[in-house]
Design an enzyme around this catalytic site. Structure first.
Site, mmCIF file in Angstrom:
data_model
loop_
_atom_site.group_PDB
_atom_site.id
_atom_site.type_symbol
_atom_site.label_atom_id
_atom_site.label_comp_id
_atom_site.label_asym_id
_atom_site.label_seq_id
_atom_site.Cartn_x
_atom_site.Cartn_y
_atom_site.Cartn_z
ATOM 1 N N GLY A 1 0.621 -1.038 0.324
ATOM 2 C CA GLY A 1 0.204 0.308 0.259
ATOM 3 C C GLY A 1 0.872 1.085 -0.011
ATOM 4 C CG ASP B 1 3.352 -4.913 10.880
ATOM 5 O OD1 ASP B 1 2.376 -5.808 11.640
ATOM 6 O OD2 ASP B 1 3.644 -4.730 9.949
#
Length: 409
Positions: free
Chosen positions: A40, A153
Site C-alpha cells: 500500500g 508490527d
C-alpha cells in the site's frame, strides 16, 4: 551514467513497461532493475549502484507524497533504520529524496526467505530452531527499545531468515509503523498515531495495542510471544478468529491454551511463552534482554540433539554433531527450571506464571551464568553504533537456500 532524451518520471535510462521506475537511475545513484515487492505504501525494487553493488530500494508511491502523515511515517522509518546497527536488523545504507520529490530508502538486499514463507512450507519448527529465531529477534529489539523505538508490527512476514556461510542469520525488517518514545534520542516530535486508533496486524497485536492504547516495549514482547507460539505449534493462539472485533474480545477476556497442549516442548519453554502472552503488560518479561537470557537457559540446559548443538554453538555443533545423543531428556526435577521458576516439570497453574524470576545471584542479566545464555551482542556495549559481534552466533545450521530477495512491503 547515460541519460535518455525521452521524458520520464525520473532522470535515467528508458523506463520499463508498466513501471516508470524500471530501468531508470533513481537520484542518479541507483539503477533499478526489478520490482520484487509491492504494498500500500509503494514498492521495493532490486537495484545496484554504479560499481555494481546490489541493494534493495524501498520507494514511497508518488500518489502518497501529498499525504503528510504517510510522508512523515516513511521519513521516520528511514531515520530510525539509520540508527539501528544490530546484526539482526536489516541494514540501511541511505535515505533520500529525488529532485522530483520521490522518497526512498536504500537497504541491503536479502536473499533468504521470510519466516512467514518458511512456516507456510513447514507449518511448525523444532523448538530449538524457534527459540534461536526468537533470541535473534530479541537482539534486534533490544537495540531498538534502548533507543525508544517500539516496532509495533512484529510478525513472521517481518522476520527474514538469511543463509550466510552455511548458517542462518535472522533479520527483523519493516519499521514502517514504529512508535518513538517521547524525549528519546531520536524523537522527531511528531505524533503520527492518534489515541484510540488501532495500528498494526491484529493477528499479532497485544491487548493494549488492539484497543488503541499506548504501545511500549511489552507490546513487542507480546507480539514475539505470538510468533514463538506459532513457530512451536503451527498456529496462532487465537487462530480461529478472523476479525479484529473477535480478536479484541478474545484478547481481553480469554487465556490461550499453553503451546504444550499442541506440541512437545520443554515445560520451561511453555511457561516462557505464556508469560509473553500475559494480558497485562507488567506481567510479561520486563525486557527483551531478560526474555533472551531466559530462552538461552532453556537451550543451554538441553544440548542433546544435532539441531540443539548447532543452535547453541553453530561452529562446534557442526563439527561434533555426530557425537551428540539424539535422545530427548526431560529436565531434571531438582534445581529449578531454566525459565526462572522453582518448580519442576509441567505447566504452572494459571496465575502462577505471572511471577517474575527471583532476583539474587548470577549475572547482571539475571542468569545463573554459563555459556549460551544471551545472544552475542546483548550486553553493556549494545548501544555502540558498530560492534564486533558475530552475527551468526546462536542459530541453527543449514538454512533454506530458496531465494526470496528483498525486504517485506
Amino acid at each position: 551514467m547515460s541519460h535518455s532524451d525521452e521524458p520520464s518520471t525520473f532522470q535515467g535510462r528508458r523506463p520499463g513497461k508498466g513501471d516508470p521506475l524500471l530501468g531508470t537511475w533513481l537520484d542518479e545513484r541507483f539503477l533499478i532493475e526489478e520490482r520484487i515487492a509491492t504494498g500500500g505504501f509503494g514498492a521495493i525494487y532490486r537495484a545496484r549502484t554504479a560499481d555494481g553493488t546490489p541493494l534493495a530500494l524501498k520507494v514511497l508511491h508518488p500518489t502518497l507524497t501529498g499525504d503528510p502523515n504517510m510522508v512523515a511515517r516513511f521519513q521516520r522509518e528511514g531515520a530510525t533504520l539509520t540508527q539501528l546497527h544490530d546484526p539482526h536488523t536489516v541494514t540501511t545504507f541511505a535515505v533520500g529524496e529525488t529532485a522530483e520529490g520521490v522518497l526512498y530508502i536504500a537497504m541491503e538486499l536479502l536473499s533468504g526467505e521470510s519466516l512467514h514463507d518458511r512456516l507456510e512450507r513447514e507449518r511448525l519448527l523444532p523448538w530449538q530452531t524457534a527459540v534461536a529465531i526468537a533470541r535473534a529477534v530479541c537482539s534486534s529489539l533490544a537495540e531498538a527499545h534502548a533507543l525508544g523505538v517500539v516496532h509495533r508490527d512484529l510478525k513472521p512476514a517481518n522476520i527474514h531468515v538469511e543463509n550466510r556461510g552455511g548458517s542462518s542469520l535472522v533479520k527483523v525488517i519493516d519499521f514502517g509503523i514504529v512508535k518513538i518514545a517521547r524525549g528519546s534520542a531520536i524523537d522527531d516530535g511528531q505524533e503520527l498515531t492518534h489515541a484510540g486508533h488501532m495500528i498494526g496486524t491484529y493477528d499479532y497485536m497485544s491487548p493494549e495495542q488492539i484497543v488503541g492504547g499506548e504501545c511500549r516495549e511489552a507490546s513487542d514482547i507480546y507480539s514475539l510471544g505470538v510468533v514463538l507460539y506459532e513457530m512451536l505449534t503451527g498456529r496462532r493462539p487465537f487462530a480461529k478468529l478472523t476479525s479484529p472485533a473477535g480478536m479484541m474480545t478474545a484478547l481481553l477476556t480469554q487465556t490461550p491454551q499453553p503451546p504444550s497442549v499442541l506440541a512437545a516442548i520443554p515445560a520451561a519453554l511453555d511457561r516462557i511463552v505464556m508469560r509473553c502472552l500475559e494480558r497485562e503488560p507488567e506481567h510479561r518479561f520486563p525486557s527483551v534482554i531478560e526474555l533472551a537470557a531466559t530462552l538461552g537457559r532453556v537451550l543451554a540446559q538441553r544440548p542433546t540433539s544435532r539441531e540443539e548443538v548447532t543452535a547453541v554453538h553453530p561452529v562446534l555443533g557442526a563439527a561434533h554433531a555426530e557425537a551428540a545423543t539424539i535422545a530427548r531428556r526431560t529436565p531434571s526435577a531438582g534445581g529449578g527450571d531454566p525459565d526462572g521458576s522453582a518448580g519442576g516439570a509441567g505447566v504452572l497453574p494459571r496465575g502462577i506464571a505471572r511471577r517474575t524470576p527471583s532476583a539474587g545471584g548470577g549475572d547482571p542479566d539475571g542468569s545463573a551464568g554459563g555459556a549460551g545464555v544471551l545472544p552475542r551482542g546483548i550486553d553493556d556495549g549494545l548501544l555502540r553504533a558498530r560492534t564486533e559481534r558475530d552475527p551468526d552466533a546462536g542459530f541453527e545450521a543449514g538454512a533454506t537456500r530458496r531465494r526470496c530477495p528483498g525486504s517485506s512491503a
